[in-house]
Design a protein around this motif. Structure first.
Motif, PDB file in Angstrom:
ATOM      1  N   LEU A 158       0.089   7.929  -5.594  1.00 21.59           N
ATOM      2  CA  LEU A 158      -1.073   8.795  -5.468  1.00 21.59           C
ATOM      3  C   LEU A 158      -0.637  10.231  -5.187  1.00 21.59           C
ATOM      4  CD1 LEU A 158      -3.948   7.812  -5.696  1.00 21.59           C
ATOM      5  CD2 LEU A 158      -4.170   8.083  -3.242  1.00 21.59           C
ATOM      6  N   ALA A 159       0.332  10.379  -4.282  1.00 22.00           N
ATOM      7  CA  ALA A 159       0.847  11.699  -3.932  1.00 22.00           C
ATOM      8  C   ALA A 159       1.445  12.362  -5.177  1.00 22.00           C
ATOM      9  CB  ALA A 159       1.898  11.568  -2.845  1.00 22.00           C
TER      10      ALA A 159
ATOM     11  N   GLU B 257       1.567   2.476  -3.415  1.00 23.82           N
ATOM     12  CA  GLU B 257       0.387   3.081  -4.030  1.00 23.82           C
ATOM     13  C   GLU B 257       0.198   4.507  -3.547  1.00 23.82           C
ATOM     14  OE1 GLU B 257      -4.127   1.832  -5.147  1.00 23.82           O
ATOM     15  OE2 GLU B 257      -2.976   0.653  -3.727  1.00 23.82           O
ATOM     16  N   GLU B 258       0.393   4.699  -2.254  1.00 25.40           N
ATOM     17  CA  GLU B 258       0.209   6.033  -1.703  1.00 25.40           C
ATOM     18  C   GLU B 258       1.248   7.008  -2.246  1.00 25.40           C
ATOM     19  OE1 GLU B 258      -0.203   5.398   2.546  1.00 25.40           O
ATOM     20  OE2 GLU B 258      -2.001   4.230   2.015  1.00 25.40           O
ATOM     21  N   LYS B 259       2.431   6.469  -2.462  1.00 27.07           N
ATOM     22  CA  LYS B 259       3.492   7.287  -3.038  1.00 27.07           C
ATOM     23  C   LYS B 259       3.074   7.746  -4.452  1.00 27.07           C
ATOM     24  CE  LYS B 259       8.235   6.659  -4.010  1.00 27.07           C
ATOM     25  NZ  LYS B 259       9.262   5.631  -4.132  1.00 27.07           N
TER      26      LYS B 259
ATOM     27  N   SER C 110     -12.910  10.508  -2.944  1.00 28.17           N
ATOM     28  CA  SER C 110     -11.675  10.702  -2.183  1.00 28.17           C
ATOM     29  C   SER C 110     -10.503  10.875  -3.157  1.00 28.17           C
ATOM     30  CB  SER C 110     -11.418   9.481  -1.317  1.00 28.17           C
ATOM     31  OG  SER C 110     -11.110   8.378  -2.156  1.00 28.17           O
ATOM     32  N   ASP C 111      -9.343  11.241  -2.617  1.00 20.15           N
ATOM     33  CA  ASP C 111      -8.145  11.333  -3.454  1.00 20.15           C
ATOM     34  C   ASP C 111      -7.835   9.986  -4.098  1.00 20.15           C
ATOM     35  OD1 ASP C 111      -7.515  14.021  -3.164  1.00 20.15           O
ATOM     36  OD2 ASP C 111      -6.598  13.685  -1.213  1.00 20.15           O
ATOM     37  N   ASN C 112      -8.095   8.945  -3.358  1.00 21.76           N
ATOM     38  CA  ASN C 112      -7.899   7.610  -3.889  1.00 21.76           C
ATOM     39  C   ASN C 112      -8.765   7.388  -5.133  1.00 21.76           C
ATOM     40  OD1 ASN C 112      -6.732   4.985  -3.721  1.00 21.76           O
ATOM     41  ND2 ASN C 112      -8.710   4.231  -3.021  1.00 21.76           N
TER      42      ASN C 112
ATOM     43  N   LYS D  31      -1.344  13.549  -7.427  1.00 21.03           N
ATOM     44  CA  LYS D  31      -1.993  14.710  -6.856  1.00 21.03           C
ATOM     45  C   LYS D  31      -1.172  15.967  -7.151  1.00 21.03           C
ATOM     46  CE  LYS D  31      -4.334  15.734  -2.496  1.00 21.03           C
ATOM     47  NZ  LYS D  31      -4.415  15.364  -1.072  1.00 21.03           N
TER      48      LYS D  31
ATOM     49  N   GLY E 116      -7.307   9.013  -7.979  1.00 19.50           N
ATOM     50  CA  GLY E 116      -6.219   8.172  -8.486  1.00 19.50           C
ATOM     51  C   GLY E 116      -6.744   7.095  -9.426  1.00 19.50           C
TER      52      GLY E 116
ATOM     53  N   LYS F 223       0.827  -1.215   0.000  1.00 20.60           N
ATOM     54  CA  LYS F 223       0.000   0.000   0.000  1.00 20.60           C
ATOM     55  C   LYS F 223       0.862   1.267   0.000  1.00 20.60           C
ATOM     56  CE  LYS F 223      -4.404  -1.168   0.078  1.00 20.60           C
ATOM     57  NZ  LYS F 223      -5.379  -0.708  -0.890  1.00 20.60           N
ATOM     58  N   MET F 224       2.002   1.180   0.607  1.00 20.38           N
ATOM     59  CA  MET F 224       2.910   2.327   0.664  1.00 20.38           C
ATOM     60  C   MET F 224       3.227   2.841  -0.742  1.00 20.38           C
ATOM     61  SD  MET F 224       3.707   2.791   3.923  1.00 20.38           S
ATOM     62  CE  MET F 224       5.326   3.548   4.097  1.00 20.38           C
TER      63      MET F 224
END
Lengths: 142, 142
Positions: A132-133, A128-130, B42-44, A136, B47, A125-126
């Motif tokens: 996503l950031a 993915e969040e990277k 959401s931001d997700n 954004k 994405g 998940k990490m």
DNA sequence: ACATAATATAGAGTTAGCTTTAAGTCCGAT
DNA sequence: ATCGGACTTAAAGCTAACTCTATATTATGT
């Protein structure tokens, strides 16, 4: 010095149905018919088909292609329009290629992430969040 | 920390109709609704939408995108499928770019011809026949 | 409080580009 | 001369991806 609709279809990688459809839509105004009403395609017609393929595969709708053909039939008075059309199409294709490249970058990023994940046998998940950031930032950063 | 369907539509350059349509087709399975039934993105979710855009604009049908999402939901057991999908997409995009380049060459040739023709004020049949001979060679030469 | 703007659902309609069907006609080979 | 396959026209049908309509509910600004 002339091809049947079937031969033409095979050569141009389309169906006979498609060729008749194109003719009906005004995209093949030069195709002749013999005494018994059968279509006879000339090399010139194959040339037109090659151009139709080129314009179609670069995203021009059949209507736009017909417009070009109509201009061609109209003669020299429409030379400028036809030139402009090709220039516009050129730009469209270049933009499209640029867009594809951008998307290719994203896909490559995903491939890297998934290659890692497959190696480890689990989705992190990490990562993915990277990503996503990153996304954004791109959206709001301009 | 949440966007309305209208805000989301604006940000992602689609209509609200399209977003609801995507949801109905199973492309946005993570979008929540608030107490009174309004969607909250959401931001997700943004994405996901960015990825849908990427795959869609590189020619993947919505069904294919849904397949990916279903795999994602299934979890780690489908990591390999997802990796393979992105690899296949990568190849498709690269082929598409190559095709576009080929077509771009043809278009540039036409632009040259028409630039000449506009300068002279008339369309030269000779040029066309030369182009035609070129085409013919390409078709039969391989 | 109230107008109006945004959102909801369900379902019908649209467009492009074929694709298939129906009901034949024509042609080359046995 | 007849059979299979290629051809004819006209028109209906199909798929993808929206797009729009109708009607109802919710949210927002003064």
């Amino acid at each position: 010095m002339g091809y049947s609709i079937g031969q033409t279809a095979k050569m141009m990688n389309v169906t006979t149905h498609t060729l008749r459809y194109y003719e009906k839509e005004g995209l093949l105004p030069f195709v002749r018919k013999n005494a018994s009403g059968l279509r006879v395609f000339s090399d010139n017609d194959l040339g037109w088909l090659a151009m139709i393929e080129c314009l179609k595969e670069t995203g021009m709708p059949l209507k736009g292609i017909k417009q070009y053909i109509d201009w061609y039939i109209e003669g020299d008075a429409t030379l400028q329009q036809r030139l402009d059309m090709f220039k516009a199409q050129k730009q469209k294709v270049e933009e499209q290629i640029a867009l594809y490249r951008k998307h290719l970058d994203k896909i490559n990023y995903k491939i890297n992430m998934y290659t890692e994940a497959v190696k480890r046998g689990s989705w992190d998940k990490m990562m993915e969040e990277k990503l996503l950031a990153e996304e954004k930032k791109k959206r709001f950063g301009k």
